[in-house]
Scaffold this active site. Structure first.
Site, short mmCIF file in Angstrom:
data_model
loop_
_atom_site.label_atom_id
_atom_site.label_comp_id
_atom_site.label_asym_id
_atom_site.label_seq_id
_atom_site.Cartn_x
_atom_site.Cartn_y
_atom_site.Cartn_z
N HIS A 98 -5.50 9.47 1.10
CA HIS A 98 -5.35 8.69 2.33
C HIS A 98 -5.98 9.37 3.55
CE1 HIS A 98 -3.54 5.63 4.93
NE2 HIS A 98 -3.17 5.00 3.84
N ASP B 207 0.81 -1.21 0.00
CA ASP B 207 0.00 0.00 0.00
C ASP B 207 0.85 1.27 0.00
OD1 ASP B 207 -2.06 -1.79 0.31
OD2 ASP B 207 -2.86 -0.88 2.15
N ASP B 208 0.20 2.36 -0.39
CA ASP B 208 0.66 3.75 -0.20
C ASP B 208 1.62 4.28 -1.26
OD1 ASP B 208 -0.86 3.54 2.07
OD2 ASP B 208 0.74 3.96 3.50
N HIS C 287 3.77 -2.23 3.11
CA HIS C 287 3.77 -0.87 2.56
C HIS C 287 5.03 -0.64 1.73
CE1 HIS C 287 0.87 -0.62 5.89
NE2 HIS C 287 0.29 0.32 5.16
ZN LIG Z 1 -2.38 3.16 3.54
#
Ligand SMILES: [Zn+2]
Length: 240
Positions: A117, A62-63, A210
């Protein structure tokens, strides 16, 4: 058409080299599940489980995309012939379109992870829907297709977005296990131990990591080794 012998030899050599690189000493990707574009939701953190056998895990990141760390993650995955799914932030896709496309061109799949986010539950329904719209547009601009999947920021789901995602036939991707990788001081040893403990508890499932987190990117070769040493099989998710 005749292919010059030298070129033919080079093509054969490349194919052989790739096959050799992904031999039994590597983690590899054992199989691919192709999901329908429908409003399903997976991950036992909040929903039903994917149809995985014991010892099968799905890698998710993620991210990103992050110019500092996503290339390190791609390198570690490529070195082990492992495929993953990246849940990208809309703004990061817009800032790093080439890197976003590179992730997919290397055989990984991609979904969205909101546009900025936010904590969705703190926003009005209109603000939530606007964030979803912006992230879907960012994805479509860069990839040329609609996103097939969505992961909520902080895994904080809201009724407004659950309904919107279902109506748009976008898969909600929750998780089954995580390594809590957001602490800057985390060492590779700490992250590897957390992965080991989470695997022992869950036994299979969707792993949240992440790619925008420096310690995770640095630790990934060691994390993939944990999976390999414990005999886990990587399942790759794709969408129709
Ligand atoms: Zn996130």
């Amino acid at each position: 058409m005749r292919v010059p012998a030298l070129i033919l030899a080079a093509m054969v050599a490349t194919t052989t080299a790739n096959a050799a690189d992904c031999g039994p000493d590597k983690l590899n990707t054992s199989r691919t599940i192709t999901l329908k574009r429908e409003g399903a939701a997976y991950g036992t953190n909040q929903h039903s489980a994917l149809p995985l056998k014991k010892g099968e895990v799905v890698l998710t990141f993620d991210d990103g995309p992050s110019p500092e760390y996503t290339p390190m993650v791609l390198k570690a995955l490529s070195d082990q012939c492992a495929k993953a799914t990246f849940f990208m932030i809309g703004q990061h896709i817009a800032q790093q379109p080439d890197l976003a496309r590179r992730v997919v061109s290397e055989g990984h799949s991609a979904g969205i992870h909101s546009n900025t986010h936010p904590h969705m539950a703190a926003l009005s329904a209109d603000q939530q829907l606007n964030d979803l719209q912006l992230s879907r547009a960012a994805y479509k601009t860069v990839f040329g297709v609609e996103t097939p999947a969505y992961r909520f920021p902080f895994l904080e789901e809201t009724p407004t977005l659950l309904k919107a995602l279902k109506d748009a036939n976008i898969t909600v991707a929750s998780i089954d296990l995580a390594i809590n990788d957001w602490i800057p001081e985390d060492t590779t040893a700490i992250l590897a131990q957390r992965l080991n403990d989470s695997l022992d508890k869950a036994g299979s499932g969707i792993i949240l990591m992440h790619d925008a987190n420096g310690p995770t990117a640095k630790a990934l070769p060691a994390l993939l080794k944990v999976l390999k040493d414990k005999g886990y099989n990587i399942v790759h998710l794709e969408w129709q």
